[in-house]
Each structure stands twice: as C-alpha cells, then as structure tokens.
Scaffold this motif. Structure first.
Motif, PDB file in Angstrom:
ATOM      1  N   THR A 362       0.837  -1.202   0.000  1.00 17.71           N
ATOM      2  CA  THR A 362       0.000   0.000   0.000  1.00 17.71           C
ATOM      3  C   THR A 362       0.873   1.254   0.000  1.00 17.71           C
ATOM      4  O   THR A 362       0.581   2.235  -0.691  1.00 17.71           O
ATOM      5  CB  THR A 362      -0.936   0.003   1.228  1.00 17.71           C
ATOM      6  OG1 THR A 362      -1.614  -1.239   1.263  1.00 17.71           O
ATOM      7  CG2 THR A 362      -1.923   1.138   1.176  1.00 17.71           C
ATOM      8  N   GLY A 438      -6.703  -3.641   3.355  1.00 19.39           N
ATOM      9  CA  GLY A 438      -5.930  -4.599   4.143  1.00 19.39           C
ATOM     10  C   GLY A 438      -6.692  -5.761   4.706  1.00 19.39           C
ATOM     11  O   GLY A 438      -6.137  -6.829   4.880  1.00 19.39           O
ATOM     12  N   GLU A 439      -7.962  -5.582   5.019  1.00 22.43           N
ATOM     13  CA  GLU A 439      -8.731  -6.656   5.651  1.00 22.43           C
ATOM     14  C   GLU A 439     -10.201  -6.249   5.601  1.00 22.43           C
ATOM     15  O   GLU A 439     -10.515  -5.076   5.377  1.00 22.43           O
ATOM     16  CB  GLU A 439      -8.282  -6.846   7.102  1.00 22.43           C
ATOM     17  CG  GLU A 439      -8.289  -5.542   7.837  1.00 22.43           C
ATOM     18  CD  GLU A 439      -7.852  -5.615   9.281  1.00 22.43           C
ATOM     19  OE1 GLU A 439      -8.279  -6.537   9.979  1.00 22.43           O
ATOM     20  OE2 GLU A 439      -7.127  -4.718   9.695  1.00 22.43           O
ATOM     21  N   PRO A 440     -11.072  -7.202   5.830  1.00 21.98           N
ATOM     22  CA  PRO A 440     -12.490  -6.823   5.836  1.00 21.98           C
ATOM     23  C   PRO A 440     -12.772  -5.856   6.992  1.00 21.98           C
ATOM     24  O   PRO A 440     -12.178  -5.991   8.058  1.00 21.98           O
ATOM     25  CB  PRO A 440     -13.198  -8.165   6.084  1.00 21.98           C
ATOM     26  CG  PRO A 440     -12.197  -9.219   5.723  1.00 21.98           C
ATOM     27  CD  PRO A 440     -10.854  -8.637   6.005  1.00 21.98           C
ATOM     28  N   ASP A 462     -13.645   1.216   0.171  1.00 23.24           N
ATOM     29  CA  ASP A 462     -13.014  -0.001   0.688  1.00 23.24           C
ATOM     30  C   ASP A 462     -12.303  -0.680  -0.477  1.00 23.24           C
ATOM     31  O   ASP A 462     -12.939  -1.226  -1.371  1.00 23.24           O
ATOM     32  CB  ASP A 462     -14.113  -0.907   1.270  1.00 23.24           C
ATOM     33  CG  ASP A 462     -13.563  -2.159   1.914  1.00 23.24           C
ATOM     34  OD1 ASP A 462     -12.345  -2.436   1.775  1.00 23.24           O
ATOM     35  OD2 ASP A 462     -14.348  -2.887   2.550  1.00 23.24           O
ATOM     36  N   THR A 463     -10.973  -0.610  -0.478  1.00 23.19           N
ATOM     37  CA  THR A 463     -10.216  -1.114  -1.627  1.00 23.19           C
ATOM     38  C   THR A 463      -9.653  -2.494  -1.339  1.00 23.19           C
ATOM     39  O   THR A 463      -8.964  -2.700  -0.348  1.00 23.19           O
ATOM     40  CB  THR A 463      -9.044  -0.176  -1.985  1.00 23.19           C
ATOM     41  OG1 THR A 463      -8.093  -0.185  -0.926  1.00 23.19           O
ATOM     42  CG2 THR A 463      -9.508   1.246  -2.222  1.00 23.19           C
ATOM     43  N   PHE A 465      -7.062  -5.259  -2.374  1.00 22.87           N
ATOM     44  CA  PHE A 465      -5.934  -5.652  -3.220  1.00 22.87           C
ATOM     45  C   PHE A 465      -4.938  -6.471  -2.455  1.00 22.87           C
ATOM     46  O   PHE A 465      -5.129  -6.801  -1.294  1.00 22.87           O
ATOM     47  CB  PHE A 465      -5.343  -4.473  -3.972  1.00 22.87           C
ATOM     48  CG  PHE A 465      -4.373  -3.525  -3.334  1.00 22.87           C
ATOM     49  CD1 PHE A 465      -4.729  -2.623  -2.349  1.00 22.87           C
ATOM     50  CD2 PHE A 465      -3.061  -3.484  -3.811  1.00 22.87           C
ATOM     51  CE1 PHE A 465      -3.822  -1.705  -1.853  1.00 22.87           C
ATOM     52  CE2 PHE A 465      -2.147  -2.563  -3.331  1.00 22.87           C
ATOM     53  CZ  PHE A 465      -2.524  -1.672  -2.334  1.00 22.87           C
ATOM     54  N   GLN A 466      -3.861  -6.854  -3.163  1.00 20.96           N
ATOM     55  CA  GLN A 466      -2.836  -7.733  -2.608  1.00 20.96           C
ATOM     56  C   GLN A 466      -1.477  -7.259  -3.095  1.00 20.96           C
ATOM     57  O   GLN A 466      -1.392  -6.596  -4.136  1.00 20.96           O
ATOM     58  CB  GLN A 466      -3.014  -9.161  -3.147  1.00 20.96           C
ATOM     59  CG  GLN A 466      -4.370  -9.764  -2.917  1.00 20.96           C
ATOM     60  CD  GLN A 466      -4.432 -11.183  -3.474  1.00 20.96           C
ATOM     61  OE1 GLN A 466      -4.294 -11.386  -4.673  1.00 20.96           O
ATOM     62  NE2 GLN A 466      -4.619 -12.157  -2.599  1.00 20.96           N
ATOM     63  N   THR A 467      -0.431  -7.685  -2.406  1.00 24.09           N
ATOM     64  CA  THR A 467       0.920  -7.384  -2.877  1.00 24.09           C
ATOM     65  C   THR A 467       1.037  -7.824  -4.342  1.00 24.09           C
ATOM     66  O   THR A 467       1.623  -7.129  -5.169  1.00 24.09           O
ATOM     67  CB  THR A 467       1.947  -8.151  -2.013  1.00 24.09           C
ATOM     68  OG1 THR A 467       1.684  -7.836  -0.648  1.00 24.09           O
ATOM     69  CG2 THR A 467       3.373  -7.789  -2.369  1.00 24.09           C
ATOM     70  N   ASP A 551      -8.200 -15.891  -1.476  1.00 26.58           N
ATOM     71  CA  ASP A 551      -9.293 -15.406  -0.624  1.00 26.58           C
ATOM     72  C   ASP A 551     -10.619 -16.063  -0.995  1.00 26.58           C
ATOM     73  O   ASP A 551     -10.818 -16.488  -2.130  1.00 26.58           O
ATOM     74  CB  ASP A 551      -9.472 -13.885  -0.802  1.00 26.58           C
ATOM     75  CG  ASP A 551      -8.381 -13.111  -0.111  1.00 26.58           C
ATOM     76  OD1 ASP A 551      -8.124 -13.386   1.075  1.00 26.58           O
ATOM     77  OD2 ASP A 551      -7.767 -12.242  -0.749  1.00 26.58           O
ATOM     78  N   ARG A 566      -8.870 -15.248   4.049  1.00 26.28           N
ATOM     79  CA  ARG A 566      -8.003 -16.238   3.430  1.00 26.28           C
ATOM     80  C   ARG A 566      -8.617 -17.640   3.466  1.00 26.28           C
ATOM     81  O   ARG A 566      -9.288 -17.997   4.431  1.00 26.28           O
ATOM     82  CB  ARG A 566      -6.649 -16.285   4.153  1.00 26.28           C
ATOM     83  CG  ARG A 566      -5.923 -14.971   4.234  1.00 26.28           C
ATOM     84  CD  ARG A 566      -5.489 -14.427   2.931  1.00 26.28           C
ATOM     85  NE  ARG A 566      -4.714 -15.381   2.164  1.00 26.28           N
ATOM     86  CZ  ARG A 566      -4.291 -15.149   0.917  1.00 26.28           C
ATOM     87  NH1 ARG A 566      -4.585 -14.013   0.310  1.00 26.28           N
ATOM     88  NH2 ARG A 566      -3.583 -16.039   0.275  1.00 26.28           N
ATOM     89  N   ASN A 572      -4.323 -12.837   8.632  1.00 25.35           N
ATOM     90  CA  ASN A 572      -4.247 -11.415   8.328  1.00 25.35           C
ATOM     91  C   ASN A 572      -4.311 -10.668   9.661  1.00 25.35           C
ATOM     92  O   ASN A 572      -5.377 -10.428  10.207  1.00 25.35           O
ATOM     93  CB  ASN A 572      -5.413 -11.034   7.418  1.00 25.35           C
ATOM     94  CG  ASN A 572      -5.256  -9.644   6.863  1.00 25.35           C
ATOM     95  OD1 ASN A 572      -4.719  -8.763   7.530  1.00 25.35           O
ATOM     96  ND2 ASN A 572      -5.723  -9.426   5.657  1.00 25.35           N
ATOM     97  N   LEU A 577      -0.272  -9.883   6.135  1.00 27.33           N
ATOM     98  CA  LEU A 577      -0.364 -11.331   5.950  1.00 27.33           C
ATOM     99  C   LEU A 577       0.789 -12.033   6.634  1.00 27.33           C
ATOM    100  O   LEU A 577       1.941 -11.617   6.515  1.00 27.33           O
ATOM    101  CB  LEU A 577      -0.292 -11.665   4.460  1.00 27.33           C
ATOM    102  CG  LEU A 577      -1.561 -11.584   3.656  1.00 27.33           C
ATOM    103  CD1 LEU A 577      -1.355 -12.267   2.318  1.00 27.33           C
ATOM    104  CD2 LEU A 577      -2.716 -12.234   4.384  1.00 27.33           C
TER     105      LEU A 577
END
Ligand code: PRX
Length: 707
Positions: A362, A438-440, A462-463, A465-467, A551, A566, A572, A577
């Motif tokens: 991020t 980052g998380e829900p 609320d975005t 995404f992942q690395t 996920d 996950r 998380n 993670l």
C-alpha cells in the motif's frame, strides 16, 4: 491528468437501484467526482474488458516512452487470435495446462518510472509543488520537499548508487523508517534500473537477512534508528546483526548506507536516544549525508524495457518462506497511476494522506508510485496514531489540509475505542474522502468512520488488493458506485473477478466461493523471484486459466463482492499477511517443544490474531518463562507483528489417521466456536477434542499464564 474522460454529458440518472443498505456520496462530493453515473461506469468497464489493449493504450499515452509505444511486438495471443500482431499491448498465458505462466505488457517499449513520476511532473510546470509533507513521531517534526528538490536528491542518490557499483538489474535492500530518504532511495533505484526491495522496518534481523540473501541484494540502505511513540528502535543494530547473519551464509554486501534519521539530541534537553551510538564499520558503512553531499545532482535516467523488473516486495507464503513478488515497470506504473486517480478521486492540488508504512505494497502503490504519477502532495507519517494522543491522525488531517485519507480497519478499530472526542476536536474541514485497505472492515467501524470521522459527507472507499495485484482491483469508485459497509463492491476497469467452486466452475449470481481473476491486468506480479514454479503453483495451479487470490468471497444479489478472508494457511493480522508455517517454525526452534499448530482467532482490534497450540516434549513443564521465550523467539525471527496472542499447552493435537493436523478444528476451538466442529470422521483420537476445548475455556484469551 485525464486518463479516462470524466462523465460524458448525457444526463442519465445515477442508476442507484441496488437493494439493501447503500450509501451514496453527498451532492457536494458529486460536484467534483470524476464519475457519477453507474451507466457510465458500466460502459467504460465493458470497453476496458472487451478491448484491454485499446483501453490501456489510452492510459499509456499519458506517459513518456523513449522509443514511442511499441505495438508491433511479437505477440503470441494476438497471433493465436489471428487478428494480427499490431495494436496489442498484452501478451499472456494464464493456463498452466497449456504452458508456463507468462505475462507481458508493452514489452519492447522503453521507459523509466522515476522519469515519469518526477521529471514529467516538473515538465508540466509543477516543480515547486510539494511532493511530500513528512511528519515525524513528535509534534514538532515536519519537513516538506518539492518535486524539483526531490528530483535533485534522487539524482544525487542515483549517482551514489552508481559509484557504489550498482548497475541496472542489481538489487538494493532498503530498511528504513517512513522518511523522505526512503522514497528517494526507491526512486534512485528506479532511475538507474536497479531493483529495490523495501523491507518493513518492523521486521527482525533474521527476516531482513533472509530477504537480502533471497533477493541477492548487493547494498543495504538503513538508518541509525527511529522512535515510535516512546520507543527507540535501533535499526542500525538490527542491520548489523543481519549483516552478520548474511556473512554466515556467505552473502556479502558491497556497502551499507546509513541515514541519520534520529533527531540530533538537544544539548539542554537530553533526548531519550541521545545515549544510543550505533557501531560504524568503516569497511562497509557510509553515511548517507556525506555521500549525497559529494554527489552530482545530474543523472540521466536509464531507458529500460517496460517488462524490466521495478521492485521486489516480500509477502508471506503458506510454506513459511516469504515470497519475493516481482513487479515490472510499465504495468505497475500505469495501473497505480490510474487507480490512484479514481479510487481517491484525485483532483489537481489535492493533499493525500495514507497511513501505511512504505514497506508494504500500500505504501509503494499509494504513497510513492500512484501519488507521484498524479503530481499529488502526499503526507508521510513516521509515528503511531496514538502518540502523543489518540487524536494524532485527525490533527495531521486538519493541520495539513488533507483531502483524502487512506488507512486500515485495524487503525480505525484502535482509534474508535478512544471515543469520539479525539475526532471532534478537529474540523476535518478539507477532508472529502476516506479509503480503507488490508482486511475486511466490520460494519460498526465502517459507520464510525463514515459518521464521526467523515462527518457523514465523505465516501468510504473499501479497496481490495494484494501485494501480487499491485493496485486495488475491487472498490466503489467514489461518487459513482453506491457503498455498502463491509463490501469492496465492484471491480475496477479492466478487472474481471469471478467466484469459483471447489472444482473450478464459475458461479454466477448470488454465491460464495473462491475469489479469482480471469484476465491479466498490467500490474499483476510477473513471478516470485527465483522461483517461477512457486508462482505458478501458488496462483495458477488450483484453477487453471485464472489467477487465484487465496481469498474467499461472497457475491450478493446486487453483484457486490464481499471478501471473507483467506482460504489458505495464512493469517491477516492488522492487515498484514503472515503464514502459520513461519510462526510454527519459530516456535519449534525451542528445544522443549515437540509440536505446534498456529491458527487464526478473531481479535477485536487486529481483525485476526495468532493462537498457538503447543505440545511439549516428555518431562517438560509449561511455565510463564517458556511462554515469554516462545513469544520472544517469534519476535526475533519474524518481527513483533507475528507475536502470538495466546499459547495453549496441550497434550496432543487433533490429527487425521494419516497424521495431518486438523487445523480447521483448532481454528474453531481458538475462536470459541465449538458448537459445530464439522466432520470428525477422519480424526484419529476424538478424546483430544474435549481436552482442547477445556484448556481453551479454562485458560481464556491473551496471557495464558499456564503452569
Ligand atoms: O485477504 C486479503 C486482504 O489482504 C490480503 C492481501 O494482503 P497483502 O498482500 O499483505 O496486501 C495488503 C494490502 C493491499 C488479501 O488477500 N485484504 C486486502 N484488502 C482487503 C482485504 N480483505 C478484505 N477487504 C479488503 N479491502
């Protein structure tokens, strides 16, 4: 910067006919929103997925390409489709059954990310615009840097790297607190084609050494230390330890460049870090200031292929060994730039504040690549949200005229418990948007953010995404897509999410299953450094022809996506993670432990926390000291974020008759959710379950204090 034109003039209604509780942006927000109508979103979305090459070509044209945009590349997908090789930017194979996973975008076009992020912005006449406002741990620590000053520093440090022998393709490890030097070092690498790998400054010496060795880094940039709240973190000591570990494993670096980050102690008023004097080894260490001082501020960018690596960023993997995720120049640059504009509704002159550390994706995407590509002013904060009090973030927002604020659900839950007063002291006058990652997020925290922090007038974006995805893939475009608390809503342009069943069938309509993506997008990771096989097996083997996120997700009756967490052996914790295998391996380093299973339990602030069930070797006794030692081992080996929340000493772990630990059951016990434990037919000794439930109930959460 106009990537995609804003709404056209066709005055249709915002198609807000979704069922359920939705929130829409305020009229004031809509006045400046890039996109306000769902029909327009759907139209652009369809174009972007039906003709991704044309869509991304339009975006690419906003950037500088040293040899123009090369469209006549040797494109296997275009050739296979029989529609000629020109005009195609993408070339990829997602199907492991047909051949190796291979993703290429704009290959053959030459560019430079640093040039596009800094020089291109200066050429637009924005050299005097503030690129960064840096705010330190203490209230009086604040610095700013303009785009022109940033370029000067970047060029100087790029020359320093060259003098130290760094060439295109070489890897540079950066282990720094959030600082202007960190951004400078990243950009200097990208200017000369070196590949940066930023290691979060909360990681241990062991984790740093593992990453330096895995990525074959030749140089380390670090700092003397940093202060977080009232705690001094001796980064140079940690770096020294890690270089010793590297040496033991026959990995030698050419140099270690040390930023003097700690404020100079004031002679009248001795600071708490004034007695800390890190060691300085003249054979390898250099001070940043001295090297910068002597370096020229002219440095021509190196023109690199669009598909050359830009950076490596490590993320946890379910086998315990972190994965060095590789991102390439053009795809990452274009996607982050575009997403930044739409997710945060960036408007020229806006000030953006993201609380993520630069050591995570991020931080890379929002604070560095996305923000600079748009010519934004970004606030970098090198402190903690509760120092000197729980109003610190709100104070930063007010004092710096922040327009968009990006943070993590964990931070929201932490600050919420301090009450509304800390927020109400500040006006939030300029704040127009809040985003999450980052998380829900739970509904209560979402509503608090919306009503108390955002004063009911800021959209909450609320975005998801992942690395590995490089940039947000699913989020409500603010002003356009109505929000539902807890849902990341609908995909961004060019992204095709699907929900898959266990046997890989696409599930339509309201449903739940595995979240995967169907088509490639420019910023998807290209490989795991040094282990393409692992890349293929982690993301592409379970469901051939899809990228599998790991996920689970639910699609509701409106097509909205709700990421549920996950589905693999990953946790998380506070939006970071971690792999259970990594934590277990640290615990097993203790000779008194025979077996361990680490599972996730829910936590009111962190979202998830780690719970370990340990089995002692014969004749060993579980005591407080052992518990302290185990926690300390995890901190030393991985970092403080991985510290288990609770440890339970148990006689045995539940196993199948073939000897596999039944983590599913342990996770339910850890969560105190024992009414329905599911199928126990394969368990070898059912009596273990009752014992586990009893230990869990008697010992409770947190400090187990078992004897
Ligand atoms: O489980 C998802 C969760 O974070 C994971 C990615 O972690 P990492 O690569 O460390 O990157 C974190 C910051 C981008 C995902 O697989 N996650 C991320 N964003 C969300 C989320 N879960 C739910 N909602 C989100 N908005």
């Amino acid at each position: 910067m106009d990537f995609v034109a804003d709404n056209d003039n066709n005055n249709g209604d915002n198609n807000n006919n979704l069922l359920g509780e939705t929130f829409t942006a305020s009229d004031k927000f809509l006045e400046r929103a890039h996109i306000t109508r769902m029909d327009y979103y759907h139209r652009i979305y369809q174009l972007s997925v039906q003709n991704p090459d044309a869509f991304w070509l339009n975006i690419a044209e906003q950037f500088y390409w040293h040899n123009g945009i090369q469209r006549n590349n040797n494109n296997t997908r275009a050739a296979a489709a029989g529609d000629g090789a020109d005009g195609k930017l993408f070339d990829y194979n997602f199907d492991v059954t047909k051949g190796p996973i291979n993703i290429r975008f704009m290959s053959g076009s030459k560019t430079n990310a640093c040039y596009n992020l800094v020089d291109r912005i200066i050429d637009k006449g924005l050299g005097d615009r503030i690129a960064y406002i840096w705010i330190g741990n203490d209230l009086n620590e604040r610095k700013t840097i303009t785009y022109s000053e940033l370029k000067r520093n970047v060029c100087k440090f790029a020359n320093v790297l060259k003098i130290q022998g760094i060439r295109p393709g070489y890897r540079v490890a950066i282990y720094l607190p959030v600082s202007l030097e960190l951004v400078t070092a990243m950009l200097a690498c990208s200017r000369i084609g070196a590949v940066h790998t930023v290691v979060f400054a909360g990681f241990s010496s062991q984790s740093l050494a593992d990453r330096i060795i895995d990525a074959n880094c030749r140089l380390l940039v670090t700092a003397d230390g940093t202060v977080r709240g009232n705690k001094l973190i001796k980064l140079k000591d940690i770096s020294d330890e890690s270089l010793v570990l590297c040496k033991h494993r026959n990995h030698k670096l050419v140099s270690c460049i040390v930023v003097k980050h700690l404020p100079v102690p004031n002679s009248c008023q001795q600071n708490r870090w004034s007695k800390y004097e890190p060691k300085f080894d003249e054979t390898i260490d250099h001070y940043w200031d001295e090297l910068i001082e002597a370096a020229s501020d002219e440095c021509q960018p190196v023109w690199l292929d669009a598909e050359d690596p830009l950076f490596i960023l490590y993320t946890s993997g379910s086998t315990g060994k972190p994965k060095g995720v590789v991102h390439t120049i053009a795809g990452y640059m274009l996607t982050t730039a575009l997403v930044f504009k739409y997710a945060f509704n960036y408007r020229d002159g806006d000030t953006f504040f993201c609380t993520a550390d630069l050591g995570w994706i991020t931080g890379h995407t929002a604070n560095v690549y996305g923000s600079l590509a748009n010519g934004a002013t970004a606030v970098l904060f090198d402190g903690i949200p509760t120092h000197p009090n729980a109003g610190r973030l709100w104070q930063i927002i007010d004092e710096n005229g922040v327009n968009s604020f990006y943070t993590a659900p964990t931070a929201v839950r932490t600050l919420m418990k301090f009450g509304d007063d800390y927020v109400n002291r500040w006006t939030m006058a300029k704040l127009k948007l809040i985003a999450l990652v980052g998380e829900p997020i739970n509904r209560e925290a979402w509503l608090w953010l919306y009503n108390v922090v955002g004063r009911g007038r800021c959209p909450i974006v609320d975005t998801y995404f992942q690395t590995e995805t490089g940039a947000p893939m699913i989020f409500p475009i603010p002003g356009c897509i109505p929000m539902k608390p807890g849902s990341a809503t609908l995909p961004f342009f060019g992204i095709v999410p699907v929900i898959l069943s266990e046997d890989g069938q696409e599930l339509s309509g309201p449903n739940s299953g595995y979240l995967a993506f169907k088509n490639a997008w420019p910023s998807i990771a290209r490989t795991i450094d040094g282990n393409h096989e692992r890349f293929e097996s982690t993301y592409f083997r379970k469901f051939p022809n899809y990228y599998f996120t790991g996920d689970g997700a639910v699609r509701d009756q409106n097509g909205y996506l709700w990421v549920t967490g996950r589905t693999d052996d990953m946790l998380n914790v506070s939006g970071h993670l971690l792999s259970t295998a990594e934590v277990e391996s640290a615990i097993l380093d203790n000779k008194r432990i025979a077996e361990v299973a680490a599972v996730s339990m829910s936590h009111p602030i962190k979202g998830e926390a780690i719970c370990c069930f340990v089995v002692l070797k014969a004749q060993q006794i579980y005591d407080l000291q052992l518990e302290i030692d185990l926690k300390q081992r995890v901190r030393d080996k991985i970092g403080a974020i991985a510290t288990p929340e609770c440890l339970f000493s148990v006689r045995a772990l539940p196993k199948t008759r073939s000897g596999k630990i039944m983590r599913r059951i342990l996770a339910k016990i850890a969560r105190n959710d024992v009414r329905e434990l599911g199928d126990l037919s394969t368990i070898s000794d059912e009596s273990v379950i009752d014992e586990l439930i009893t230990v869990r109930r008697v010992v409770g959460d947190g400090d187990s204090g078992q004897q």
